[in-house]
Scaffold this motif. Structure first.
Motif, mmCIF file in Angstrom:
data_model
loop_
_atom_site.group_PDB
_atom_site.id
_atom_site.type_symbol
_atom_site.label_atom_id
_atom_site.label_comp_id
_atom_site.label_asym_id
_atom_site.label_seq_id
_atom_site.Cartn_x
_atom_site.Cartn_y
_atom_site.Cartn_z
ATOM 1 N N ASP A 170 9.469 -14.944 9.222
ATOM 2 C CA ASP A 170 9.629 -15.515 9.735
ATOM 3 C C ASP A 170 8.464 -16.527 10.821
ATOM 4 O O ASP A 170 7.906 -17.851 10.597
ATOM 5 N N ILE A 171 8.218 -15.736 11.953
ATOM 6 C CA ILE A 171 7.456 -15.805 13.142
ATOM 7 C C ILE A 171 5.901 -15.952 11.948
ATOM 8 O O ILE A 171 5.014 -16.410 12.556
ATOM 9 N N ARG A 172 6.026 -15.243 11.599
ATOM 10 C CA ARG A 172 3.787 -14.823 10.367
ATOM 11 C C ARG A 172 3.995 -16.263 9.893
ATOM 12 O O ARG A 172 3.109 -16.709 9.837
ATOM 13 N N GLU A 173 4.955 -16.305 9.221
ATOM 14 C CA GLU A 173 4.593 -17.850 8.717
ATOM 15 C C GLU A 173 4.229 -19.593 9.181
ATOM 16 O O GLU A 173 4.040 -19.942 8.763
ATOM 17 N N ALA A 174 5.409 -19.157 10.398
ATOM 18 C CA ALA A 174 5.510 -19.993 11.660
ATOM 19 C C ALA A 174 3.255 -19.914 11.848
ATOM 20 O O ALA A 174 3.167 -21.116 12.279
ATOM 21 N N GLU A 180 -2.917 -23.711 9.997
ATOM 22 C CA GLU A 180 -3.482 -24.637 8.644
ATOM 23 C C GLU A 180 -3.153 -25.753 8.758
ATOM 24 O O GLU A 180 -3.605 -26.662 8.933
ATOM 25 N N ASN A 181 -2.437 -26.655 10.304
ATOM 26 C CA ASN A 181 -2.467 -27.593 10.616
ATOM 27 C C ASN A 181 -3.350 -27.900 11.828
ATOM 28 O O ASN A 181 -2.885 -29.018 12.396
ATOM 29 N N GLY A 182 -4.143 -27.106 12.262
ATOM 30 C CA GLY A 182 -4.568 -27.083 13.406
ATOM 31 C C GLY A 182 -4.308 -26.917 14.924
ATOM 32 O O GLY A 182 -5.634 -26.789 15.534
#
Length: 242
Positions: A170-174, A180-182
């Motif tokens: 979950d941390i890696r996904e965040a 991706e969101n800058g």
């Protein structure tokens, strides 16, 4: 009635935490004989917060001595001493392996914008809560209460699963979403902290590294037990000198 004299089998909560012994009076303060706060996200000695605030309370070491008096009403000193050494080692190890790193990670995620301030609206917050509040409390209280199944299968086994299989992904996904969101800077900060945790001796096996040797008194690389024992000794000496 008196523990060890009128009643010596299948103790209830009151038996150990409240009841009279041959040399202790009855207490209605159920924390009077407890040395650790095992409820918190990171366990600490039960008097630590009061000391930080400059307040005087019954020292944890005296609480421990009183609990040992209760234990020795029915058990030999060797069993009692070994139990509390095992408990202390477990709590310190558990703190340093899972509780402190996981708290640092979720705190860093908030600080660097990888999660928001709304509580329990993101998977990582549920992961963390289950880790310390559910599985983590079971493990710690199991260690305190002679309950090996709660320590392992209902405790550390589930904590490890929660940490490695739920929290880390979950941390890696965040981190990925932040990039991706800058929010590259925030993602890099959390990624660096996660790498630091997973590269540490207690966790490096997860990334294919060499795990520490099983603990033996002669080992130099032994999960940090020598360091932890030294810390415990220093805490005992400091408490004795207060």
């Amino acid at each position: 009635w008196i523990v060890g004299e009128d009643y010596n089998a299948a103790p209830t909560c009151a038996t150990c935490h409240m009841s009279r012994t041959k040399d202790l009076s009855v207490t209605h303060d159920i924390g009077d004989r407890i040395a650790w706060n095992l409820r918190a996200p990171v366990s600490a000695k039960v008097d630590s917060k009061a000391i930080e605030k400059g307040k005087k309370v019954k020292p944890w070491l005296q609480r421990r001595k009183d609990m040992k008096r209760v234990c020795r009403s029915c058990h030999g000193s060797n069993i009692v001493d070994a139990h509390f050494e095992q408990l202390d080692t477990f709590v310190v190890t558990f703190n340093e392996k899972f509780l402190i790193p996981s708290k640092k990670l979720v705190t860093a995620m908030l600080k660097y914008g990888l999660r928001d301030k709304v509580k329990f609206n993101e998977a990582i917050e549920w992961d963390y809560f289950y880790l310390w509040h559910h599985e983590g409390r079971r493990a710690r209280h199991g260690a305190a209460m002679f309950a090996p199944d709660y320590v392992h299968w209902e405790g550390v086994f589930e904590v490890a699963h929660r940490f490695y299989i739920d929290m880390v992904p979950d941390i890696r996904e965040a981190i990925k979403k932040a990039r991706e969101n800058g929010n590259v800077a925030g993602a890099d900060k959390v990624a660096a902290l996660l790498k630091e945790v997973l590269d540490s001796p207690m966790h490096r096996w997860f990334e294919g590294g060499k795990p520490p040797k099983a603990w033996r008194p002669s080992d130099d690389d032994n999960h940090g037990f020598n360091i932890m024992k030294a810390r415990m000794k220093a805490q005992v000496e400091a408490a004795a000198n207060r």
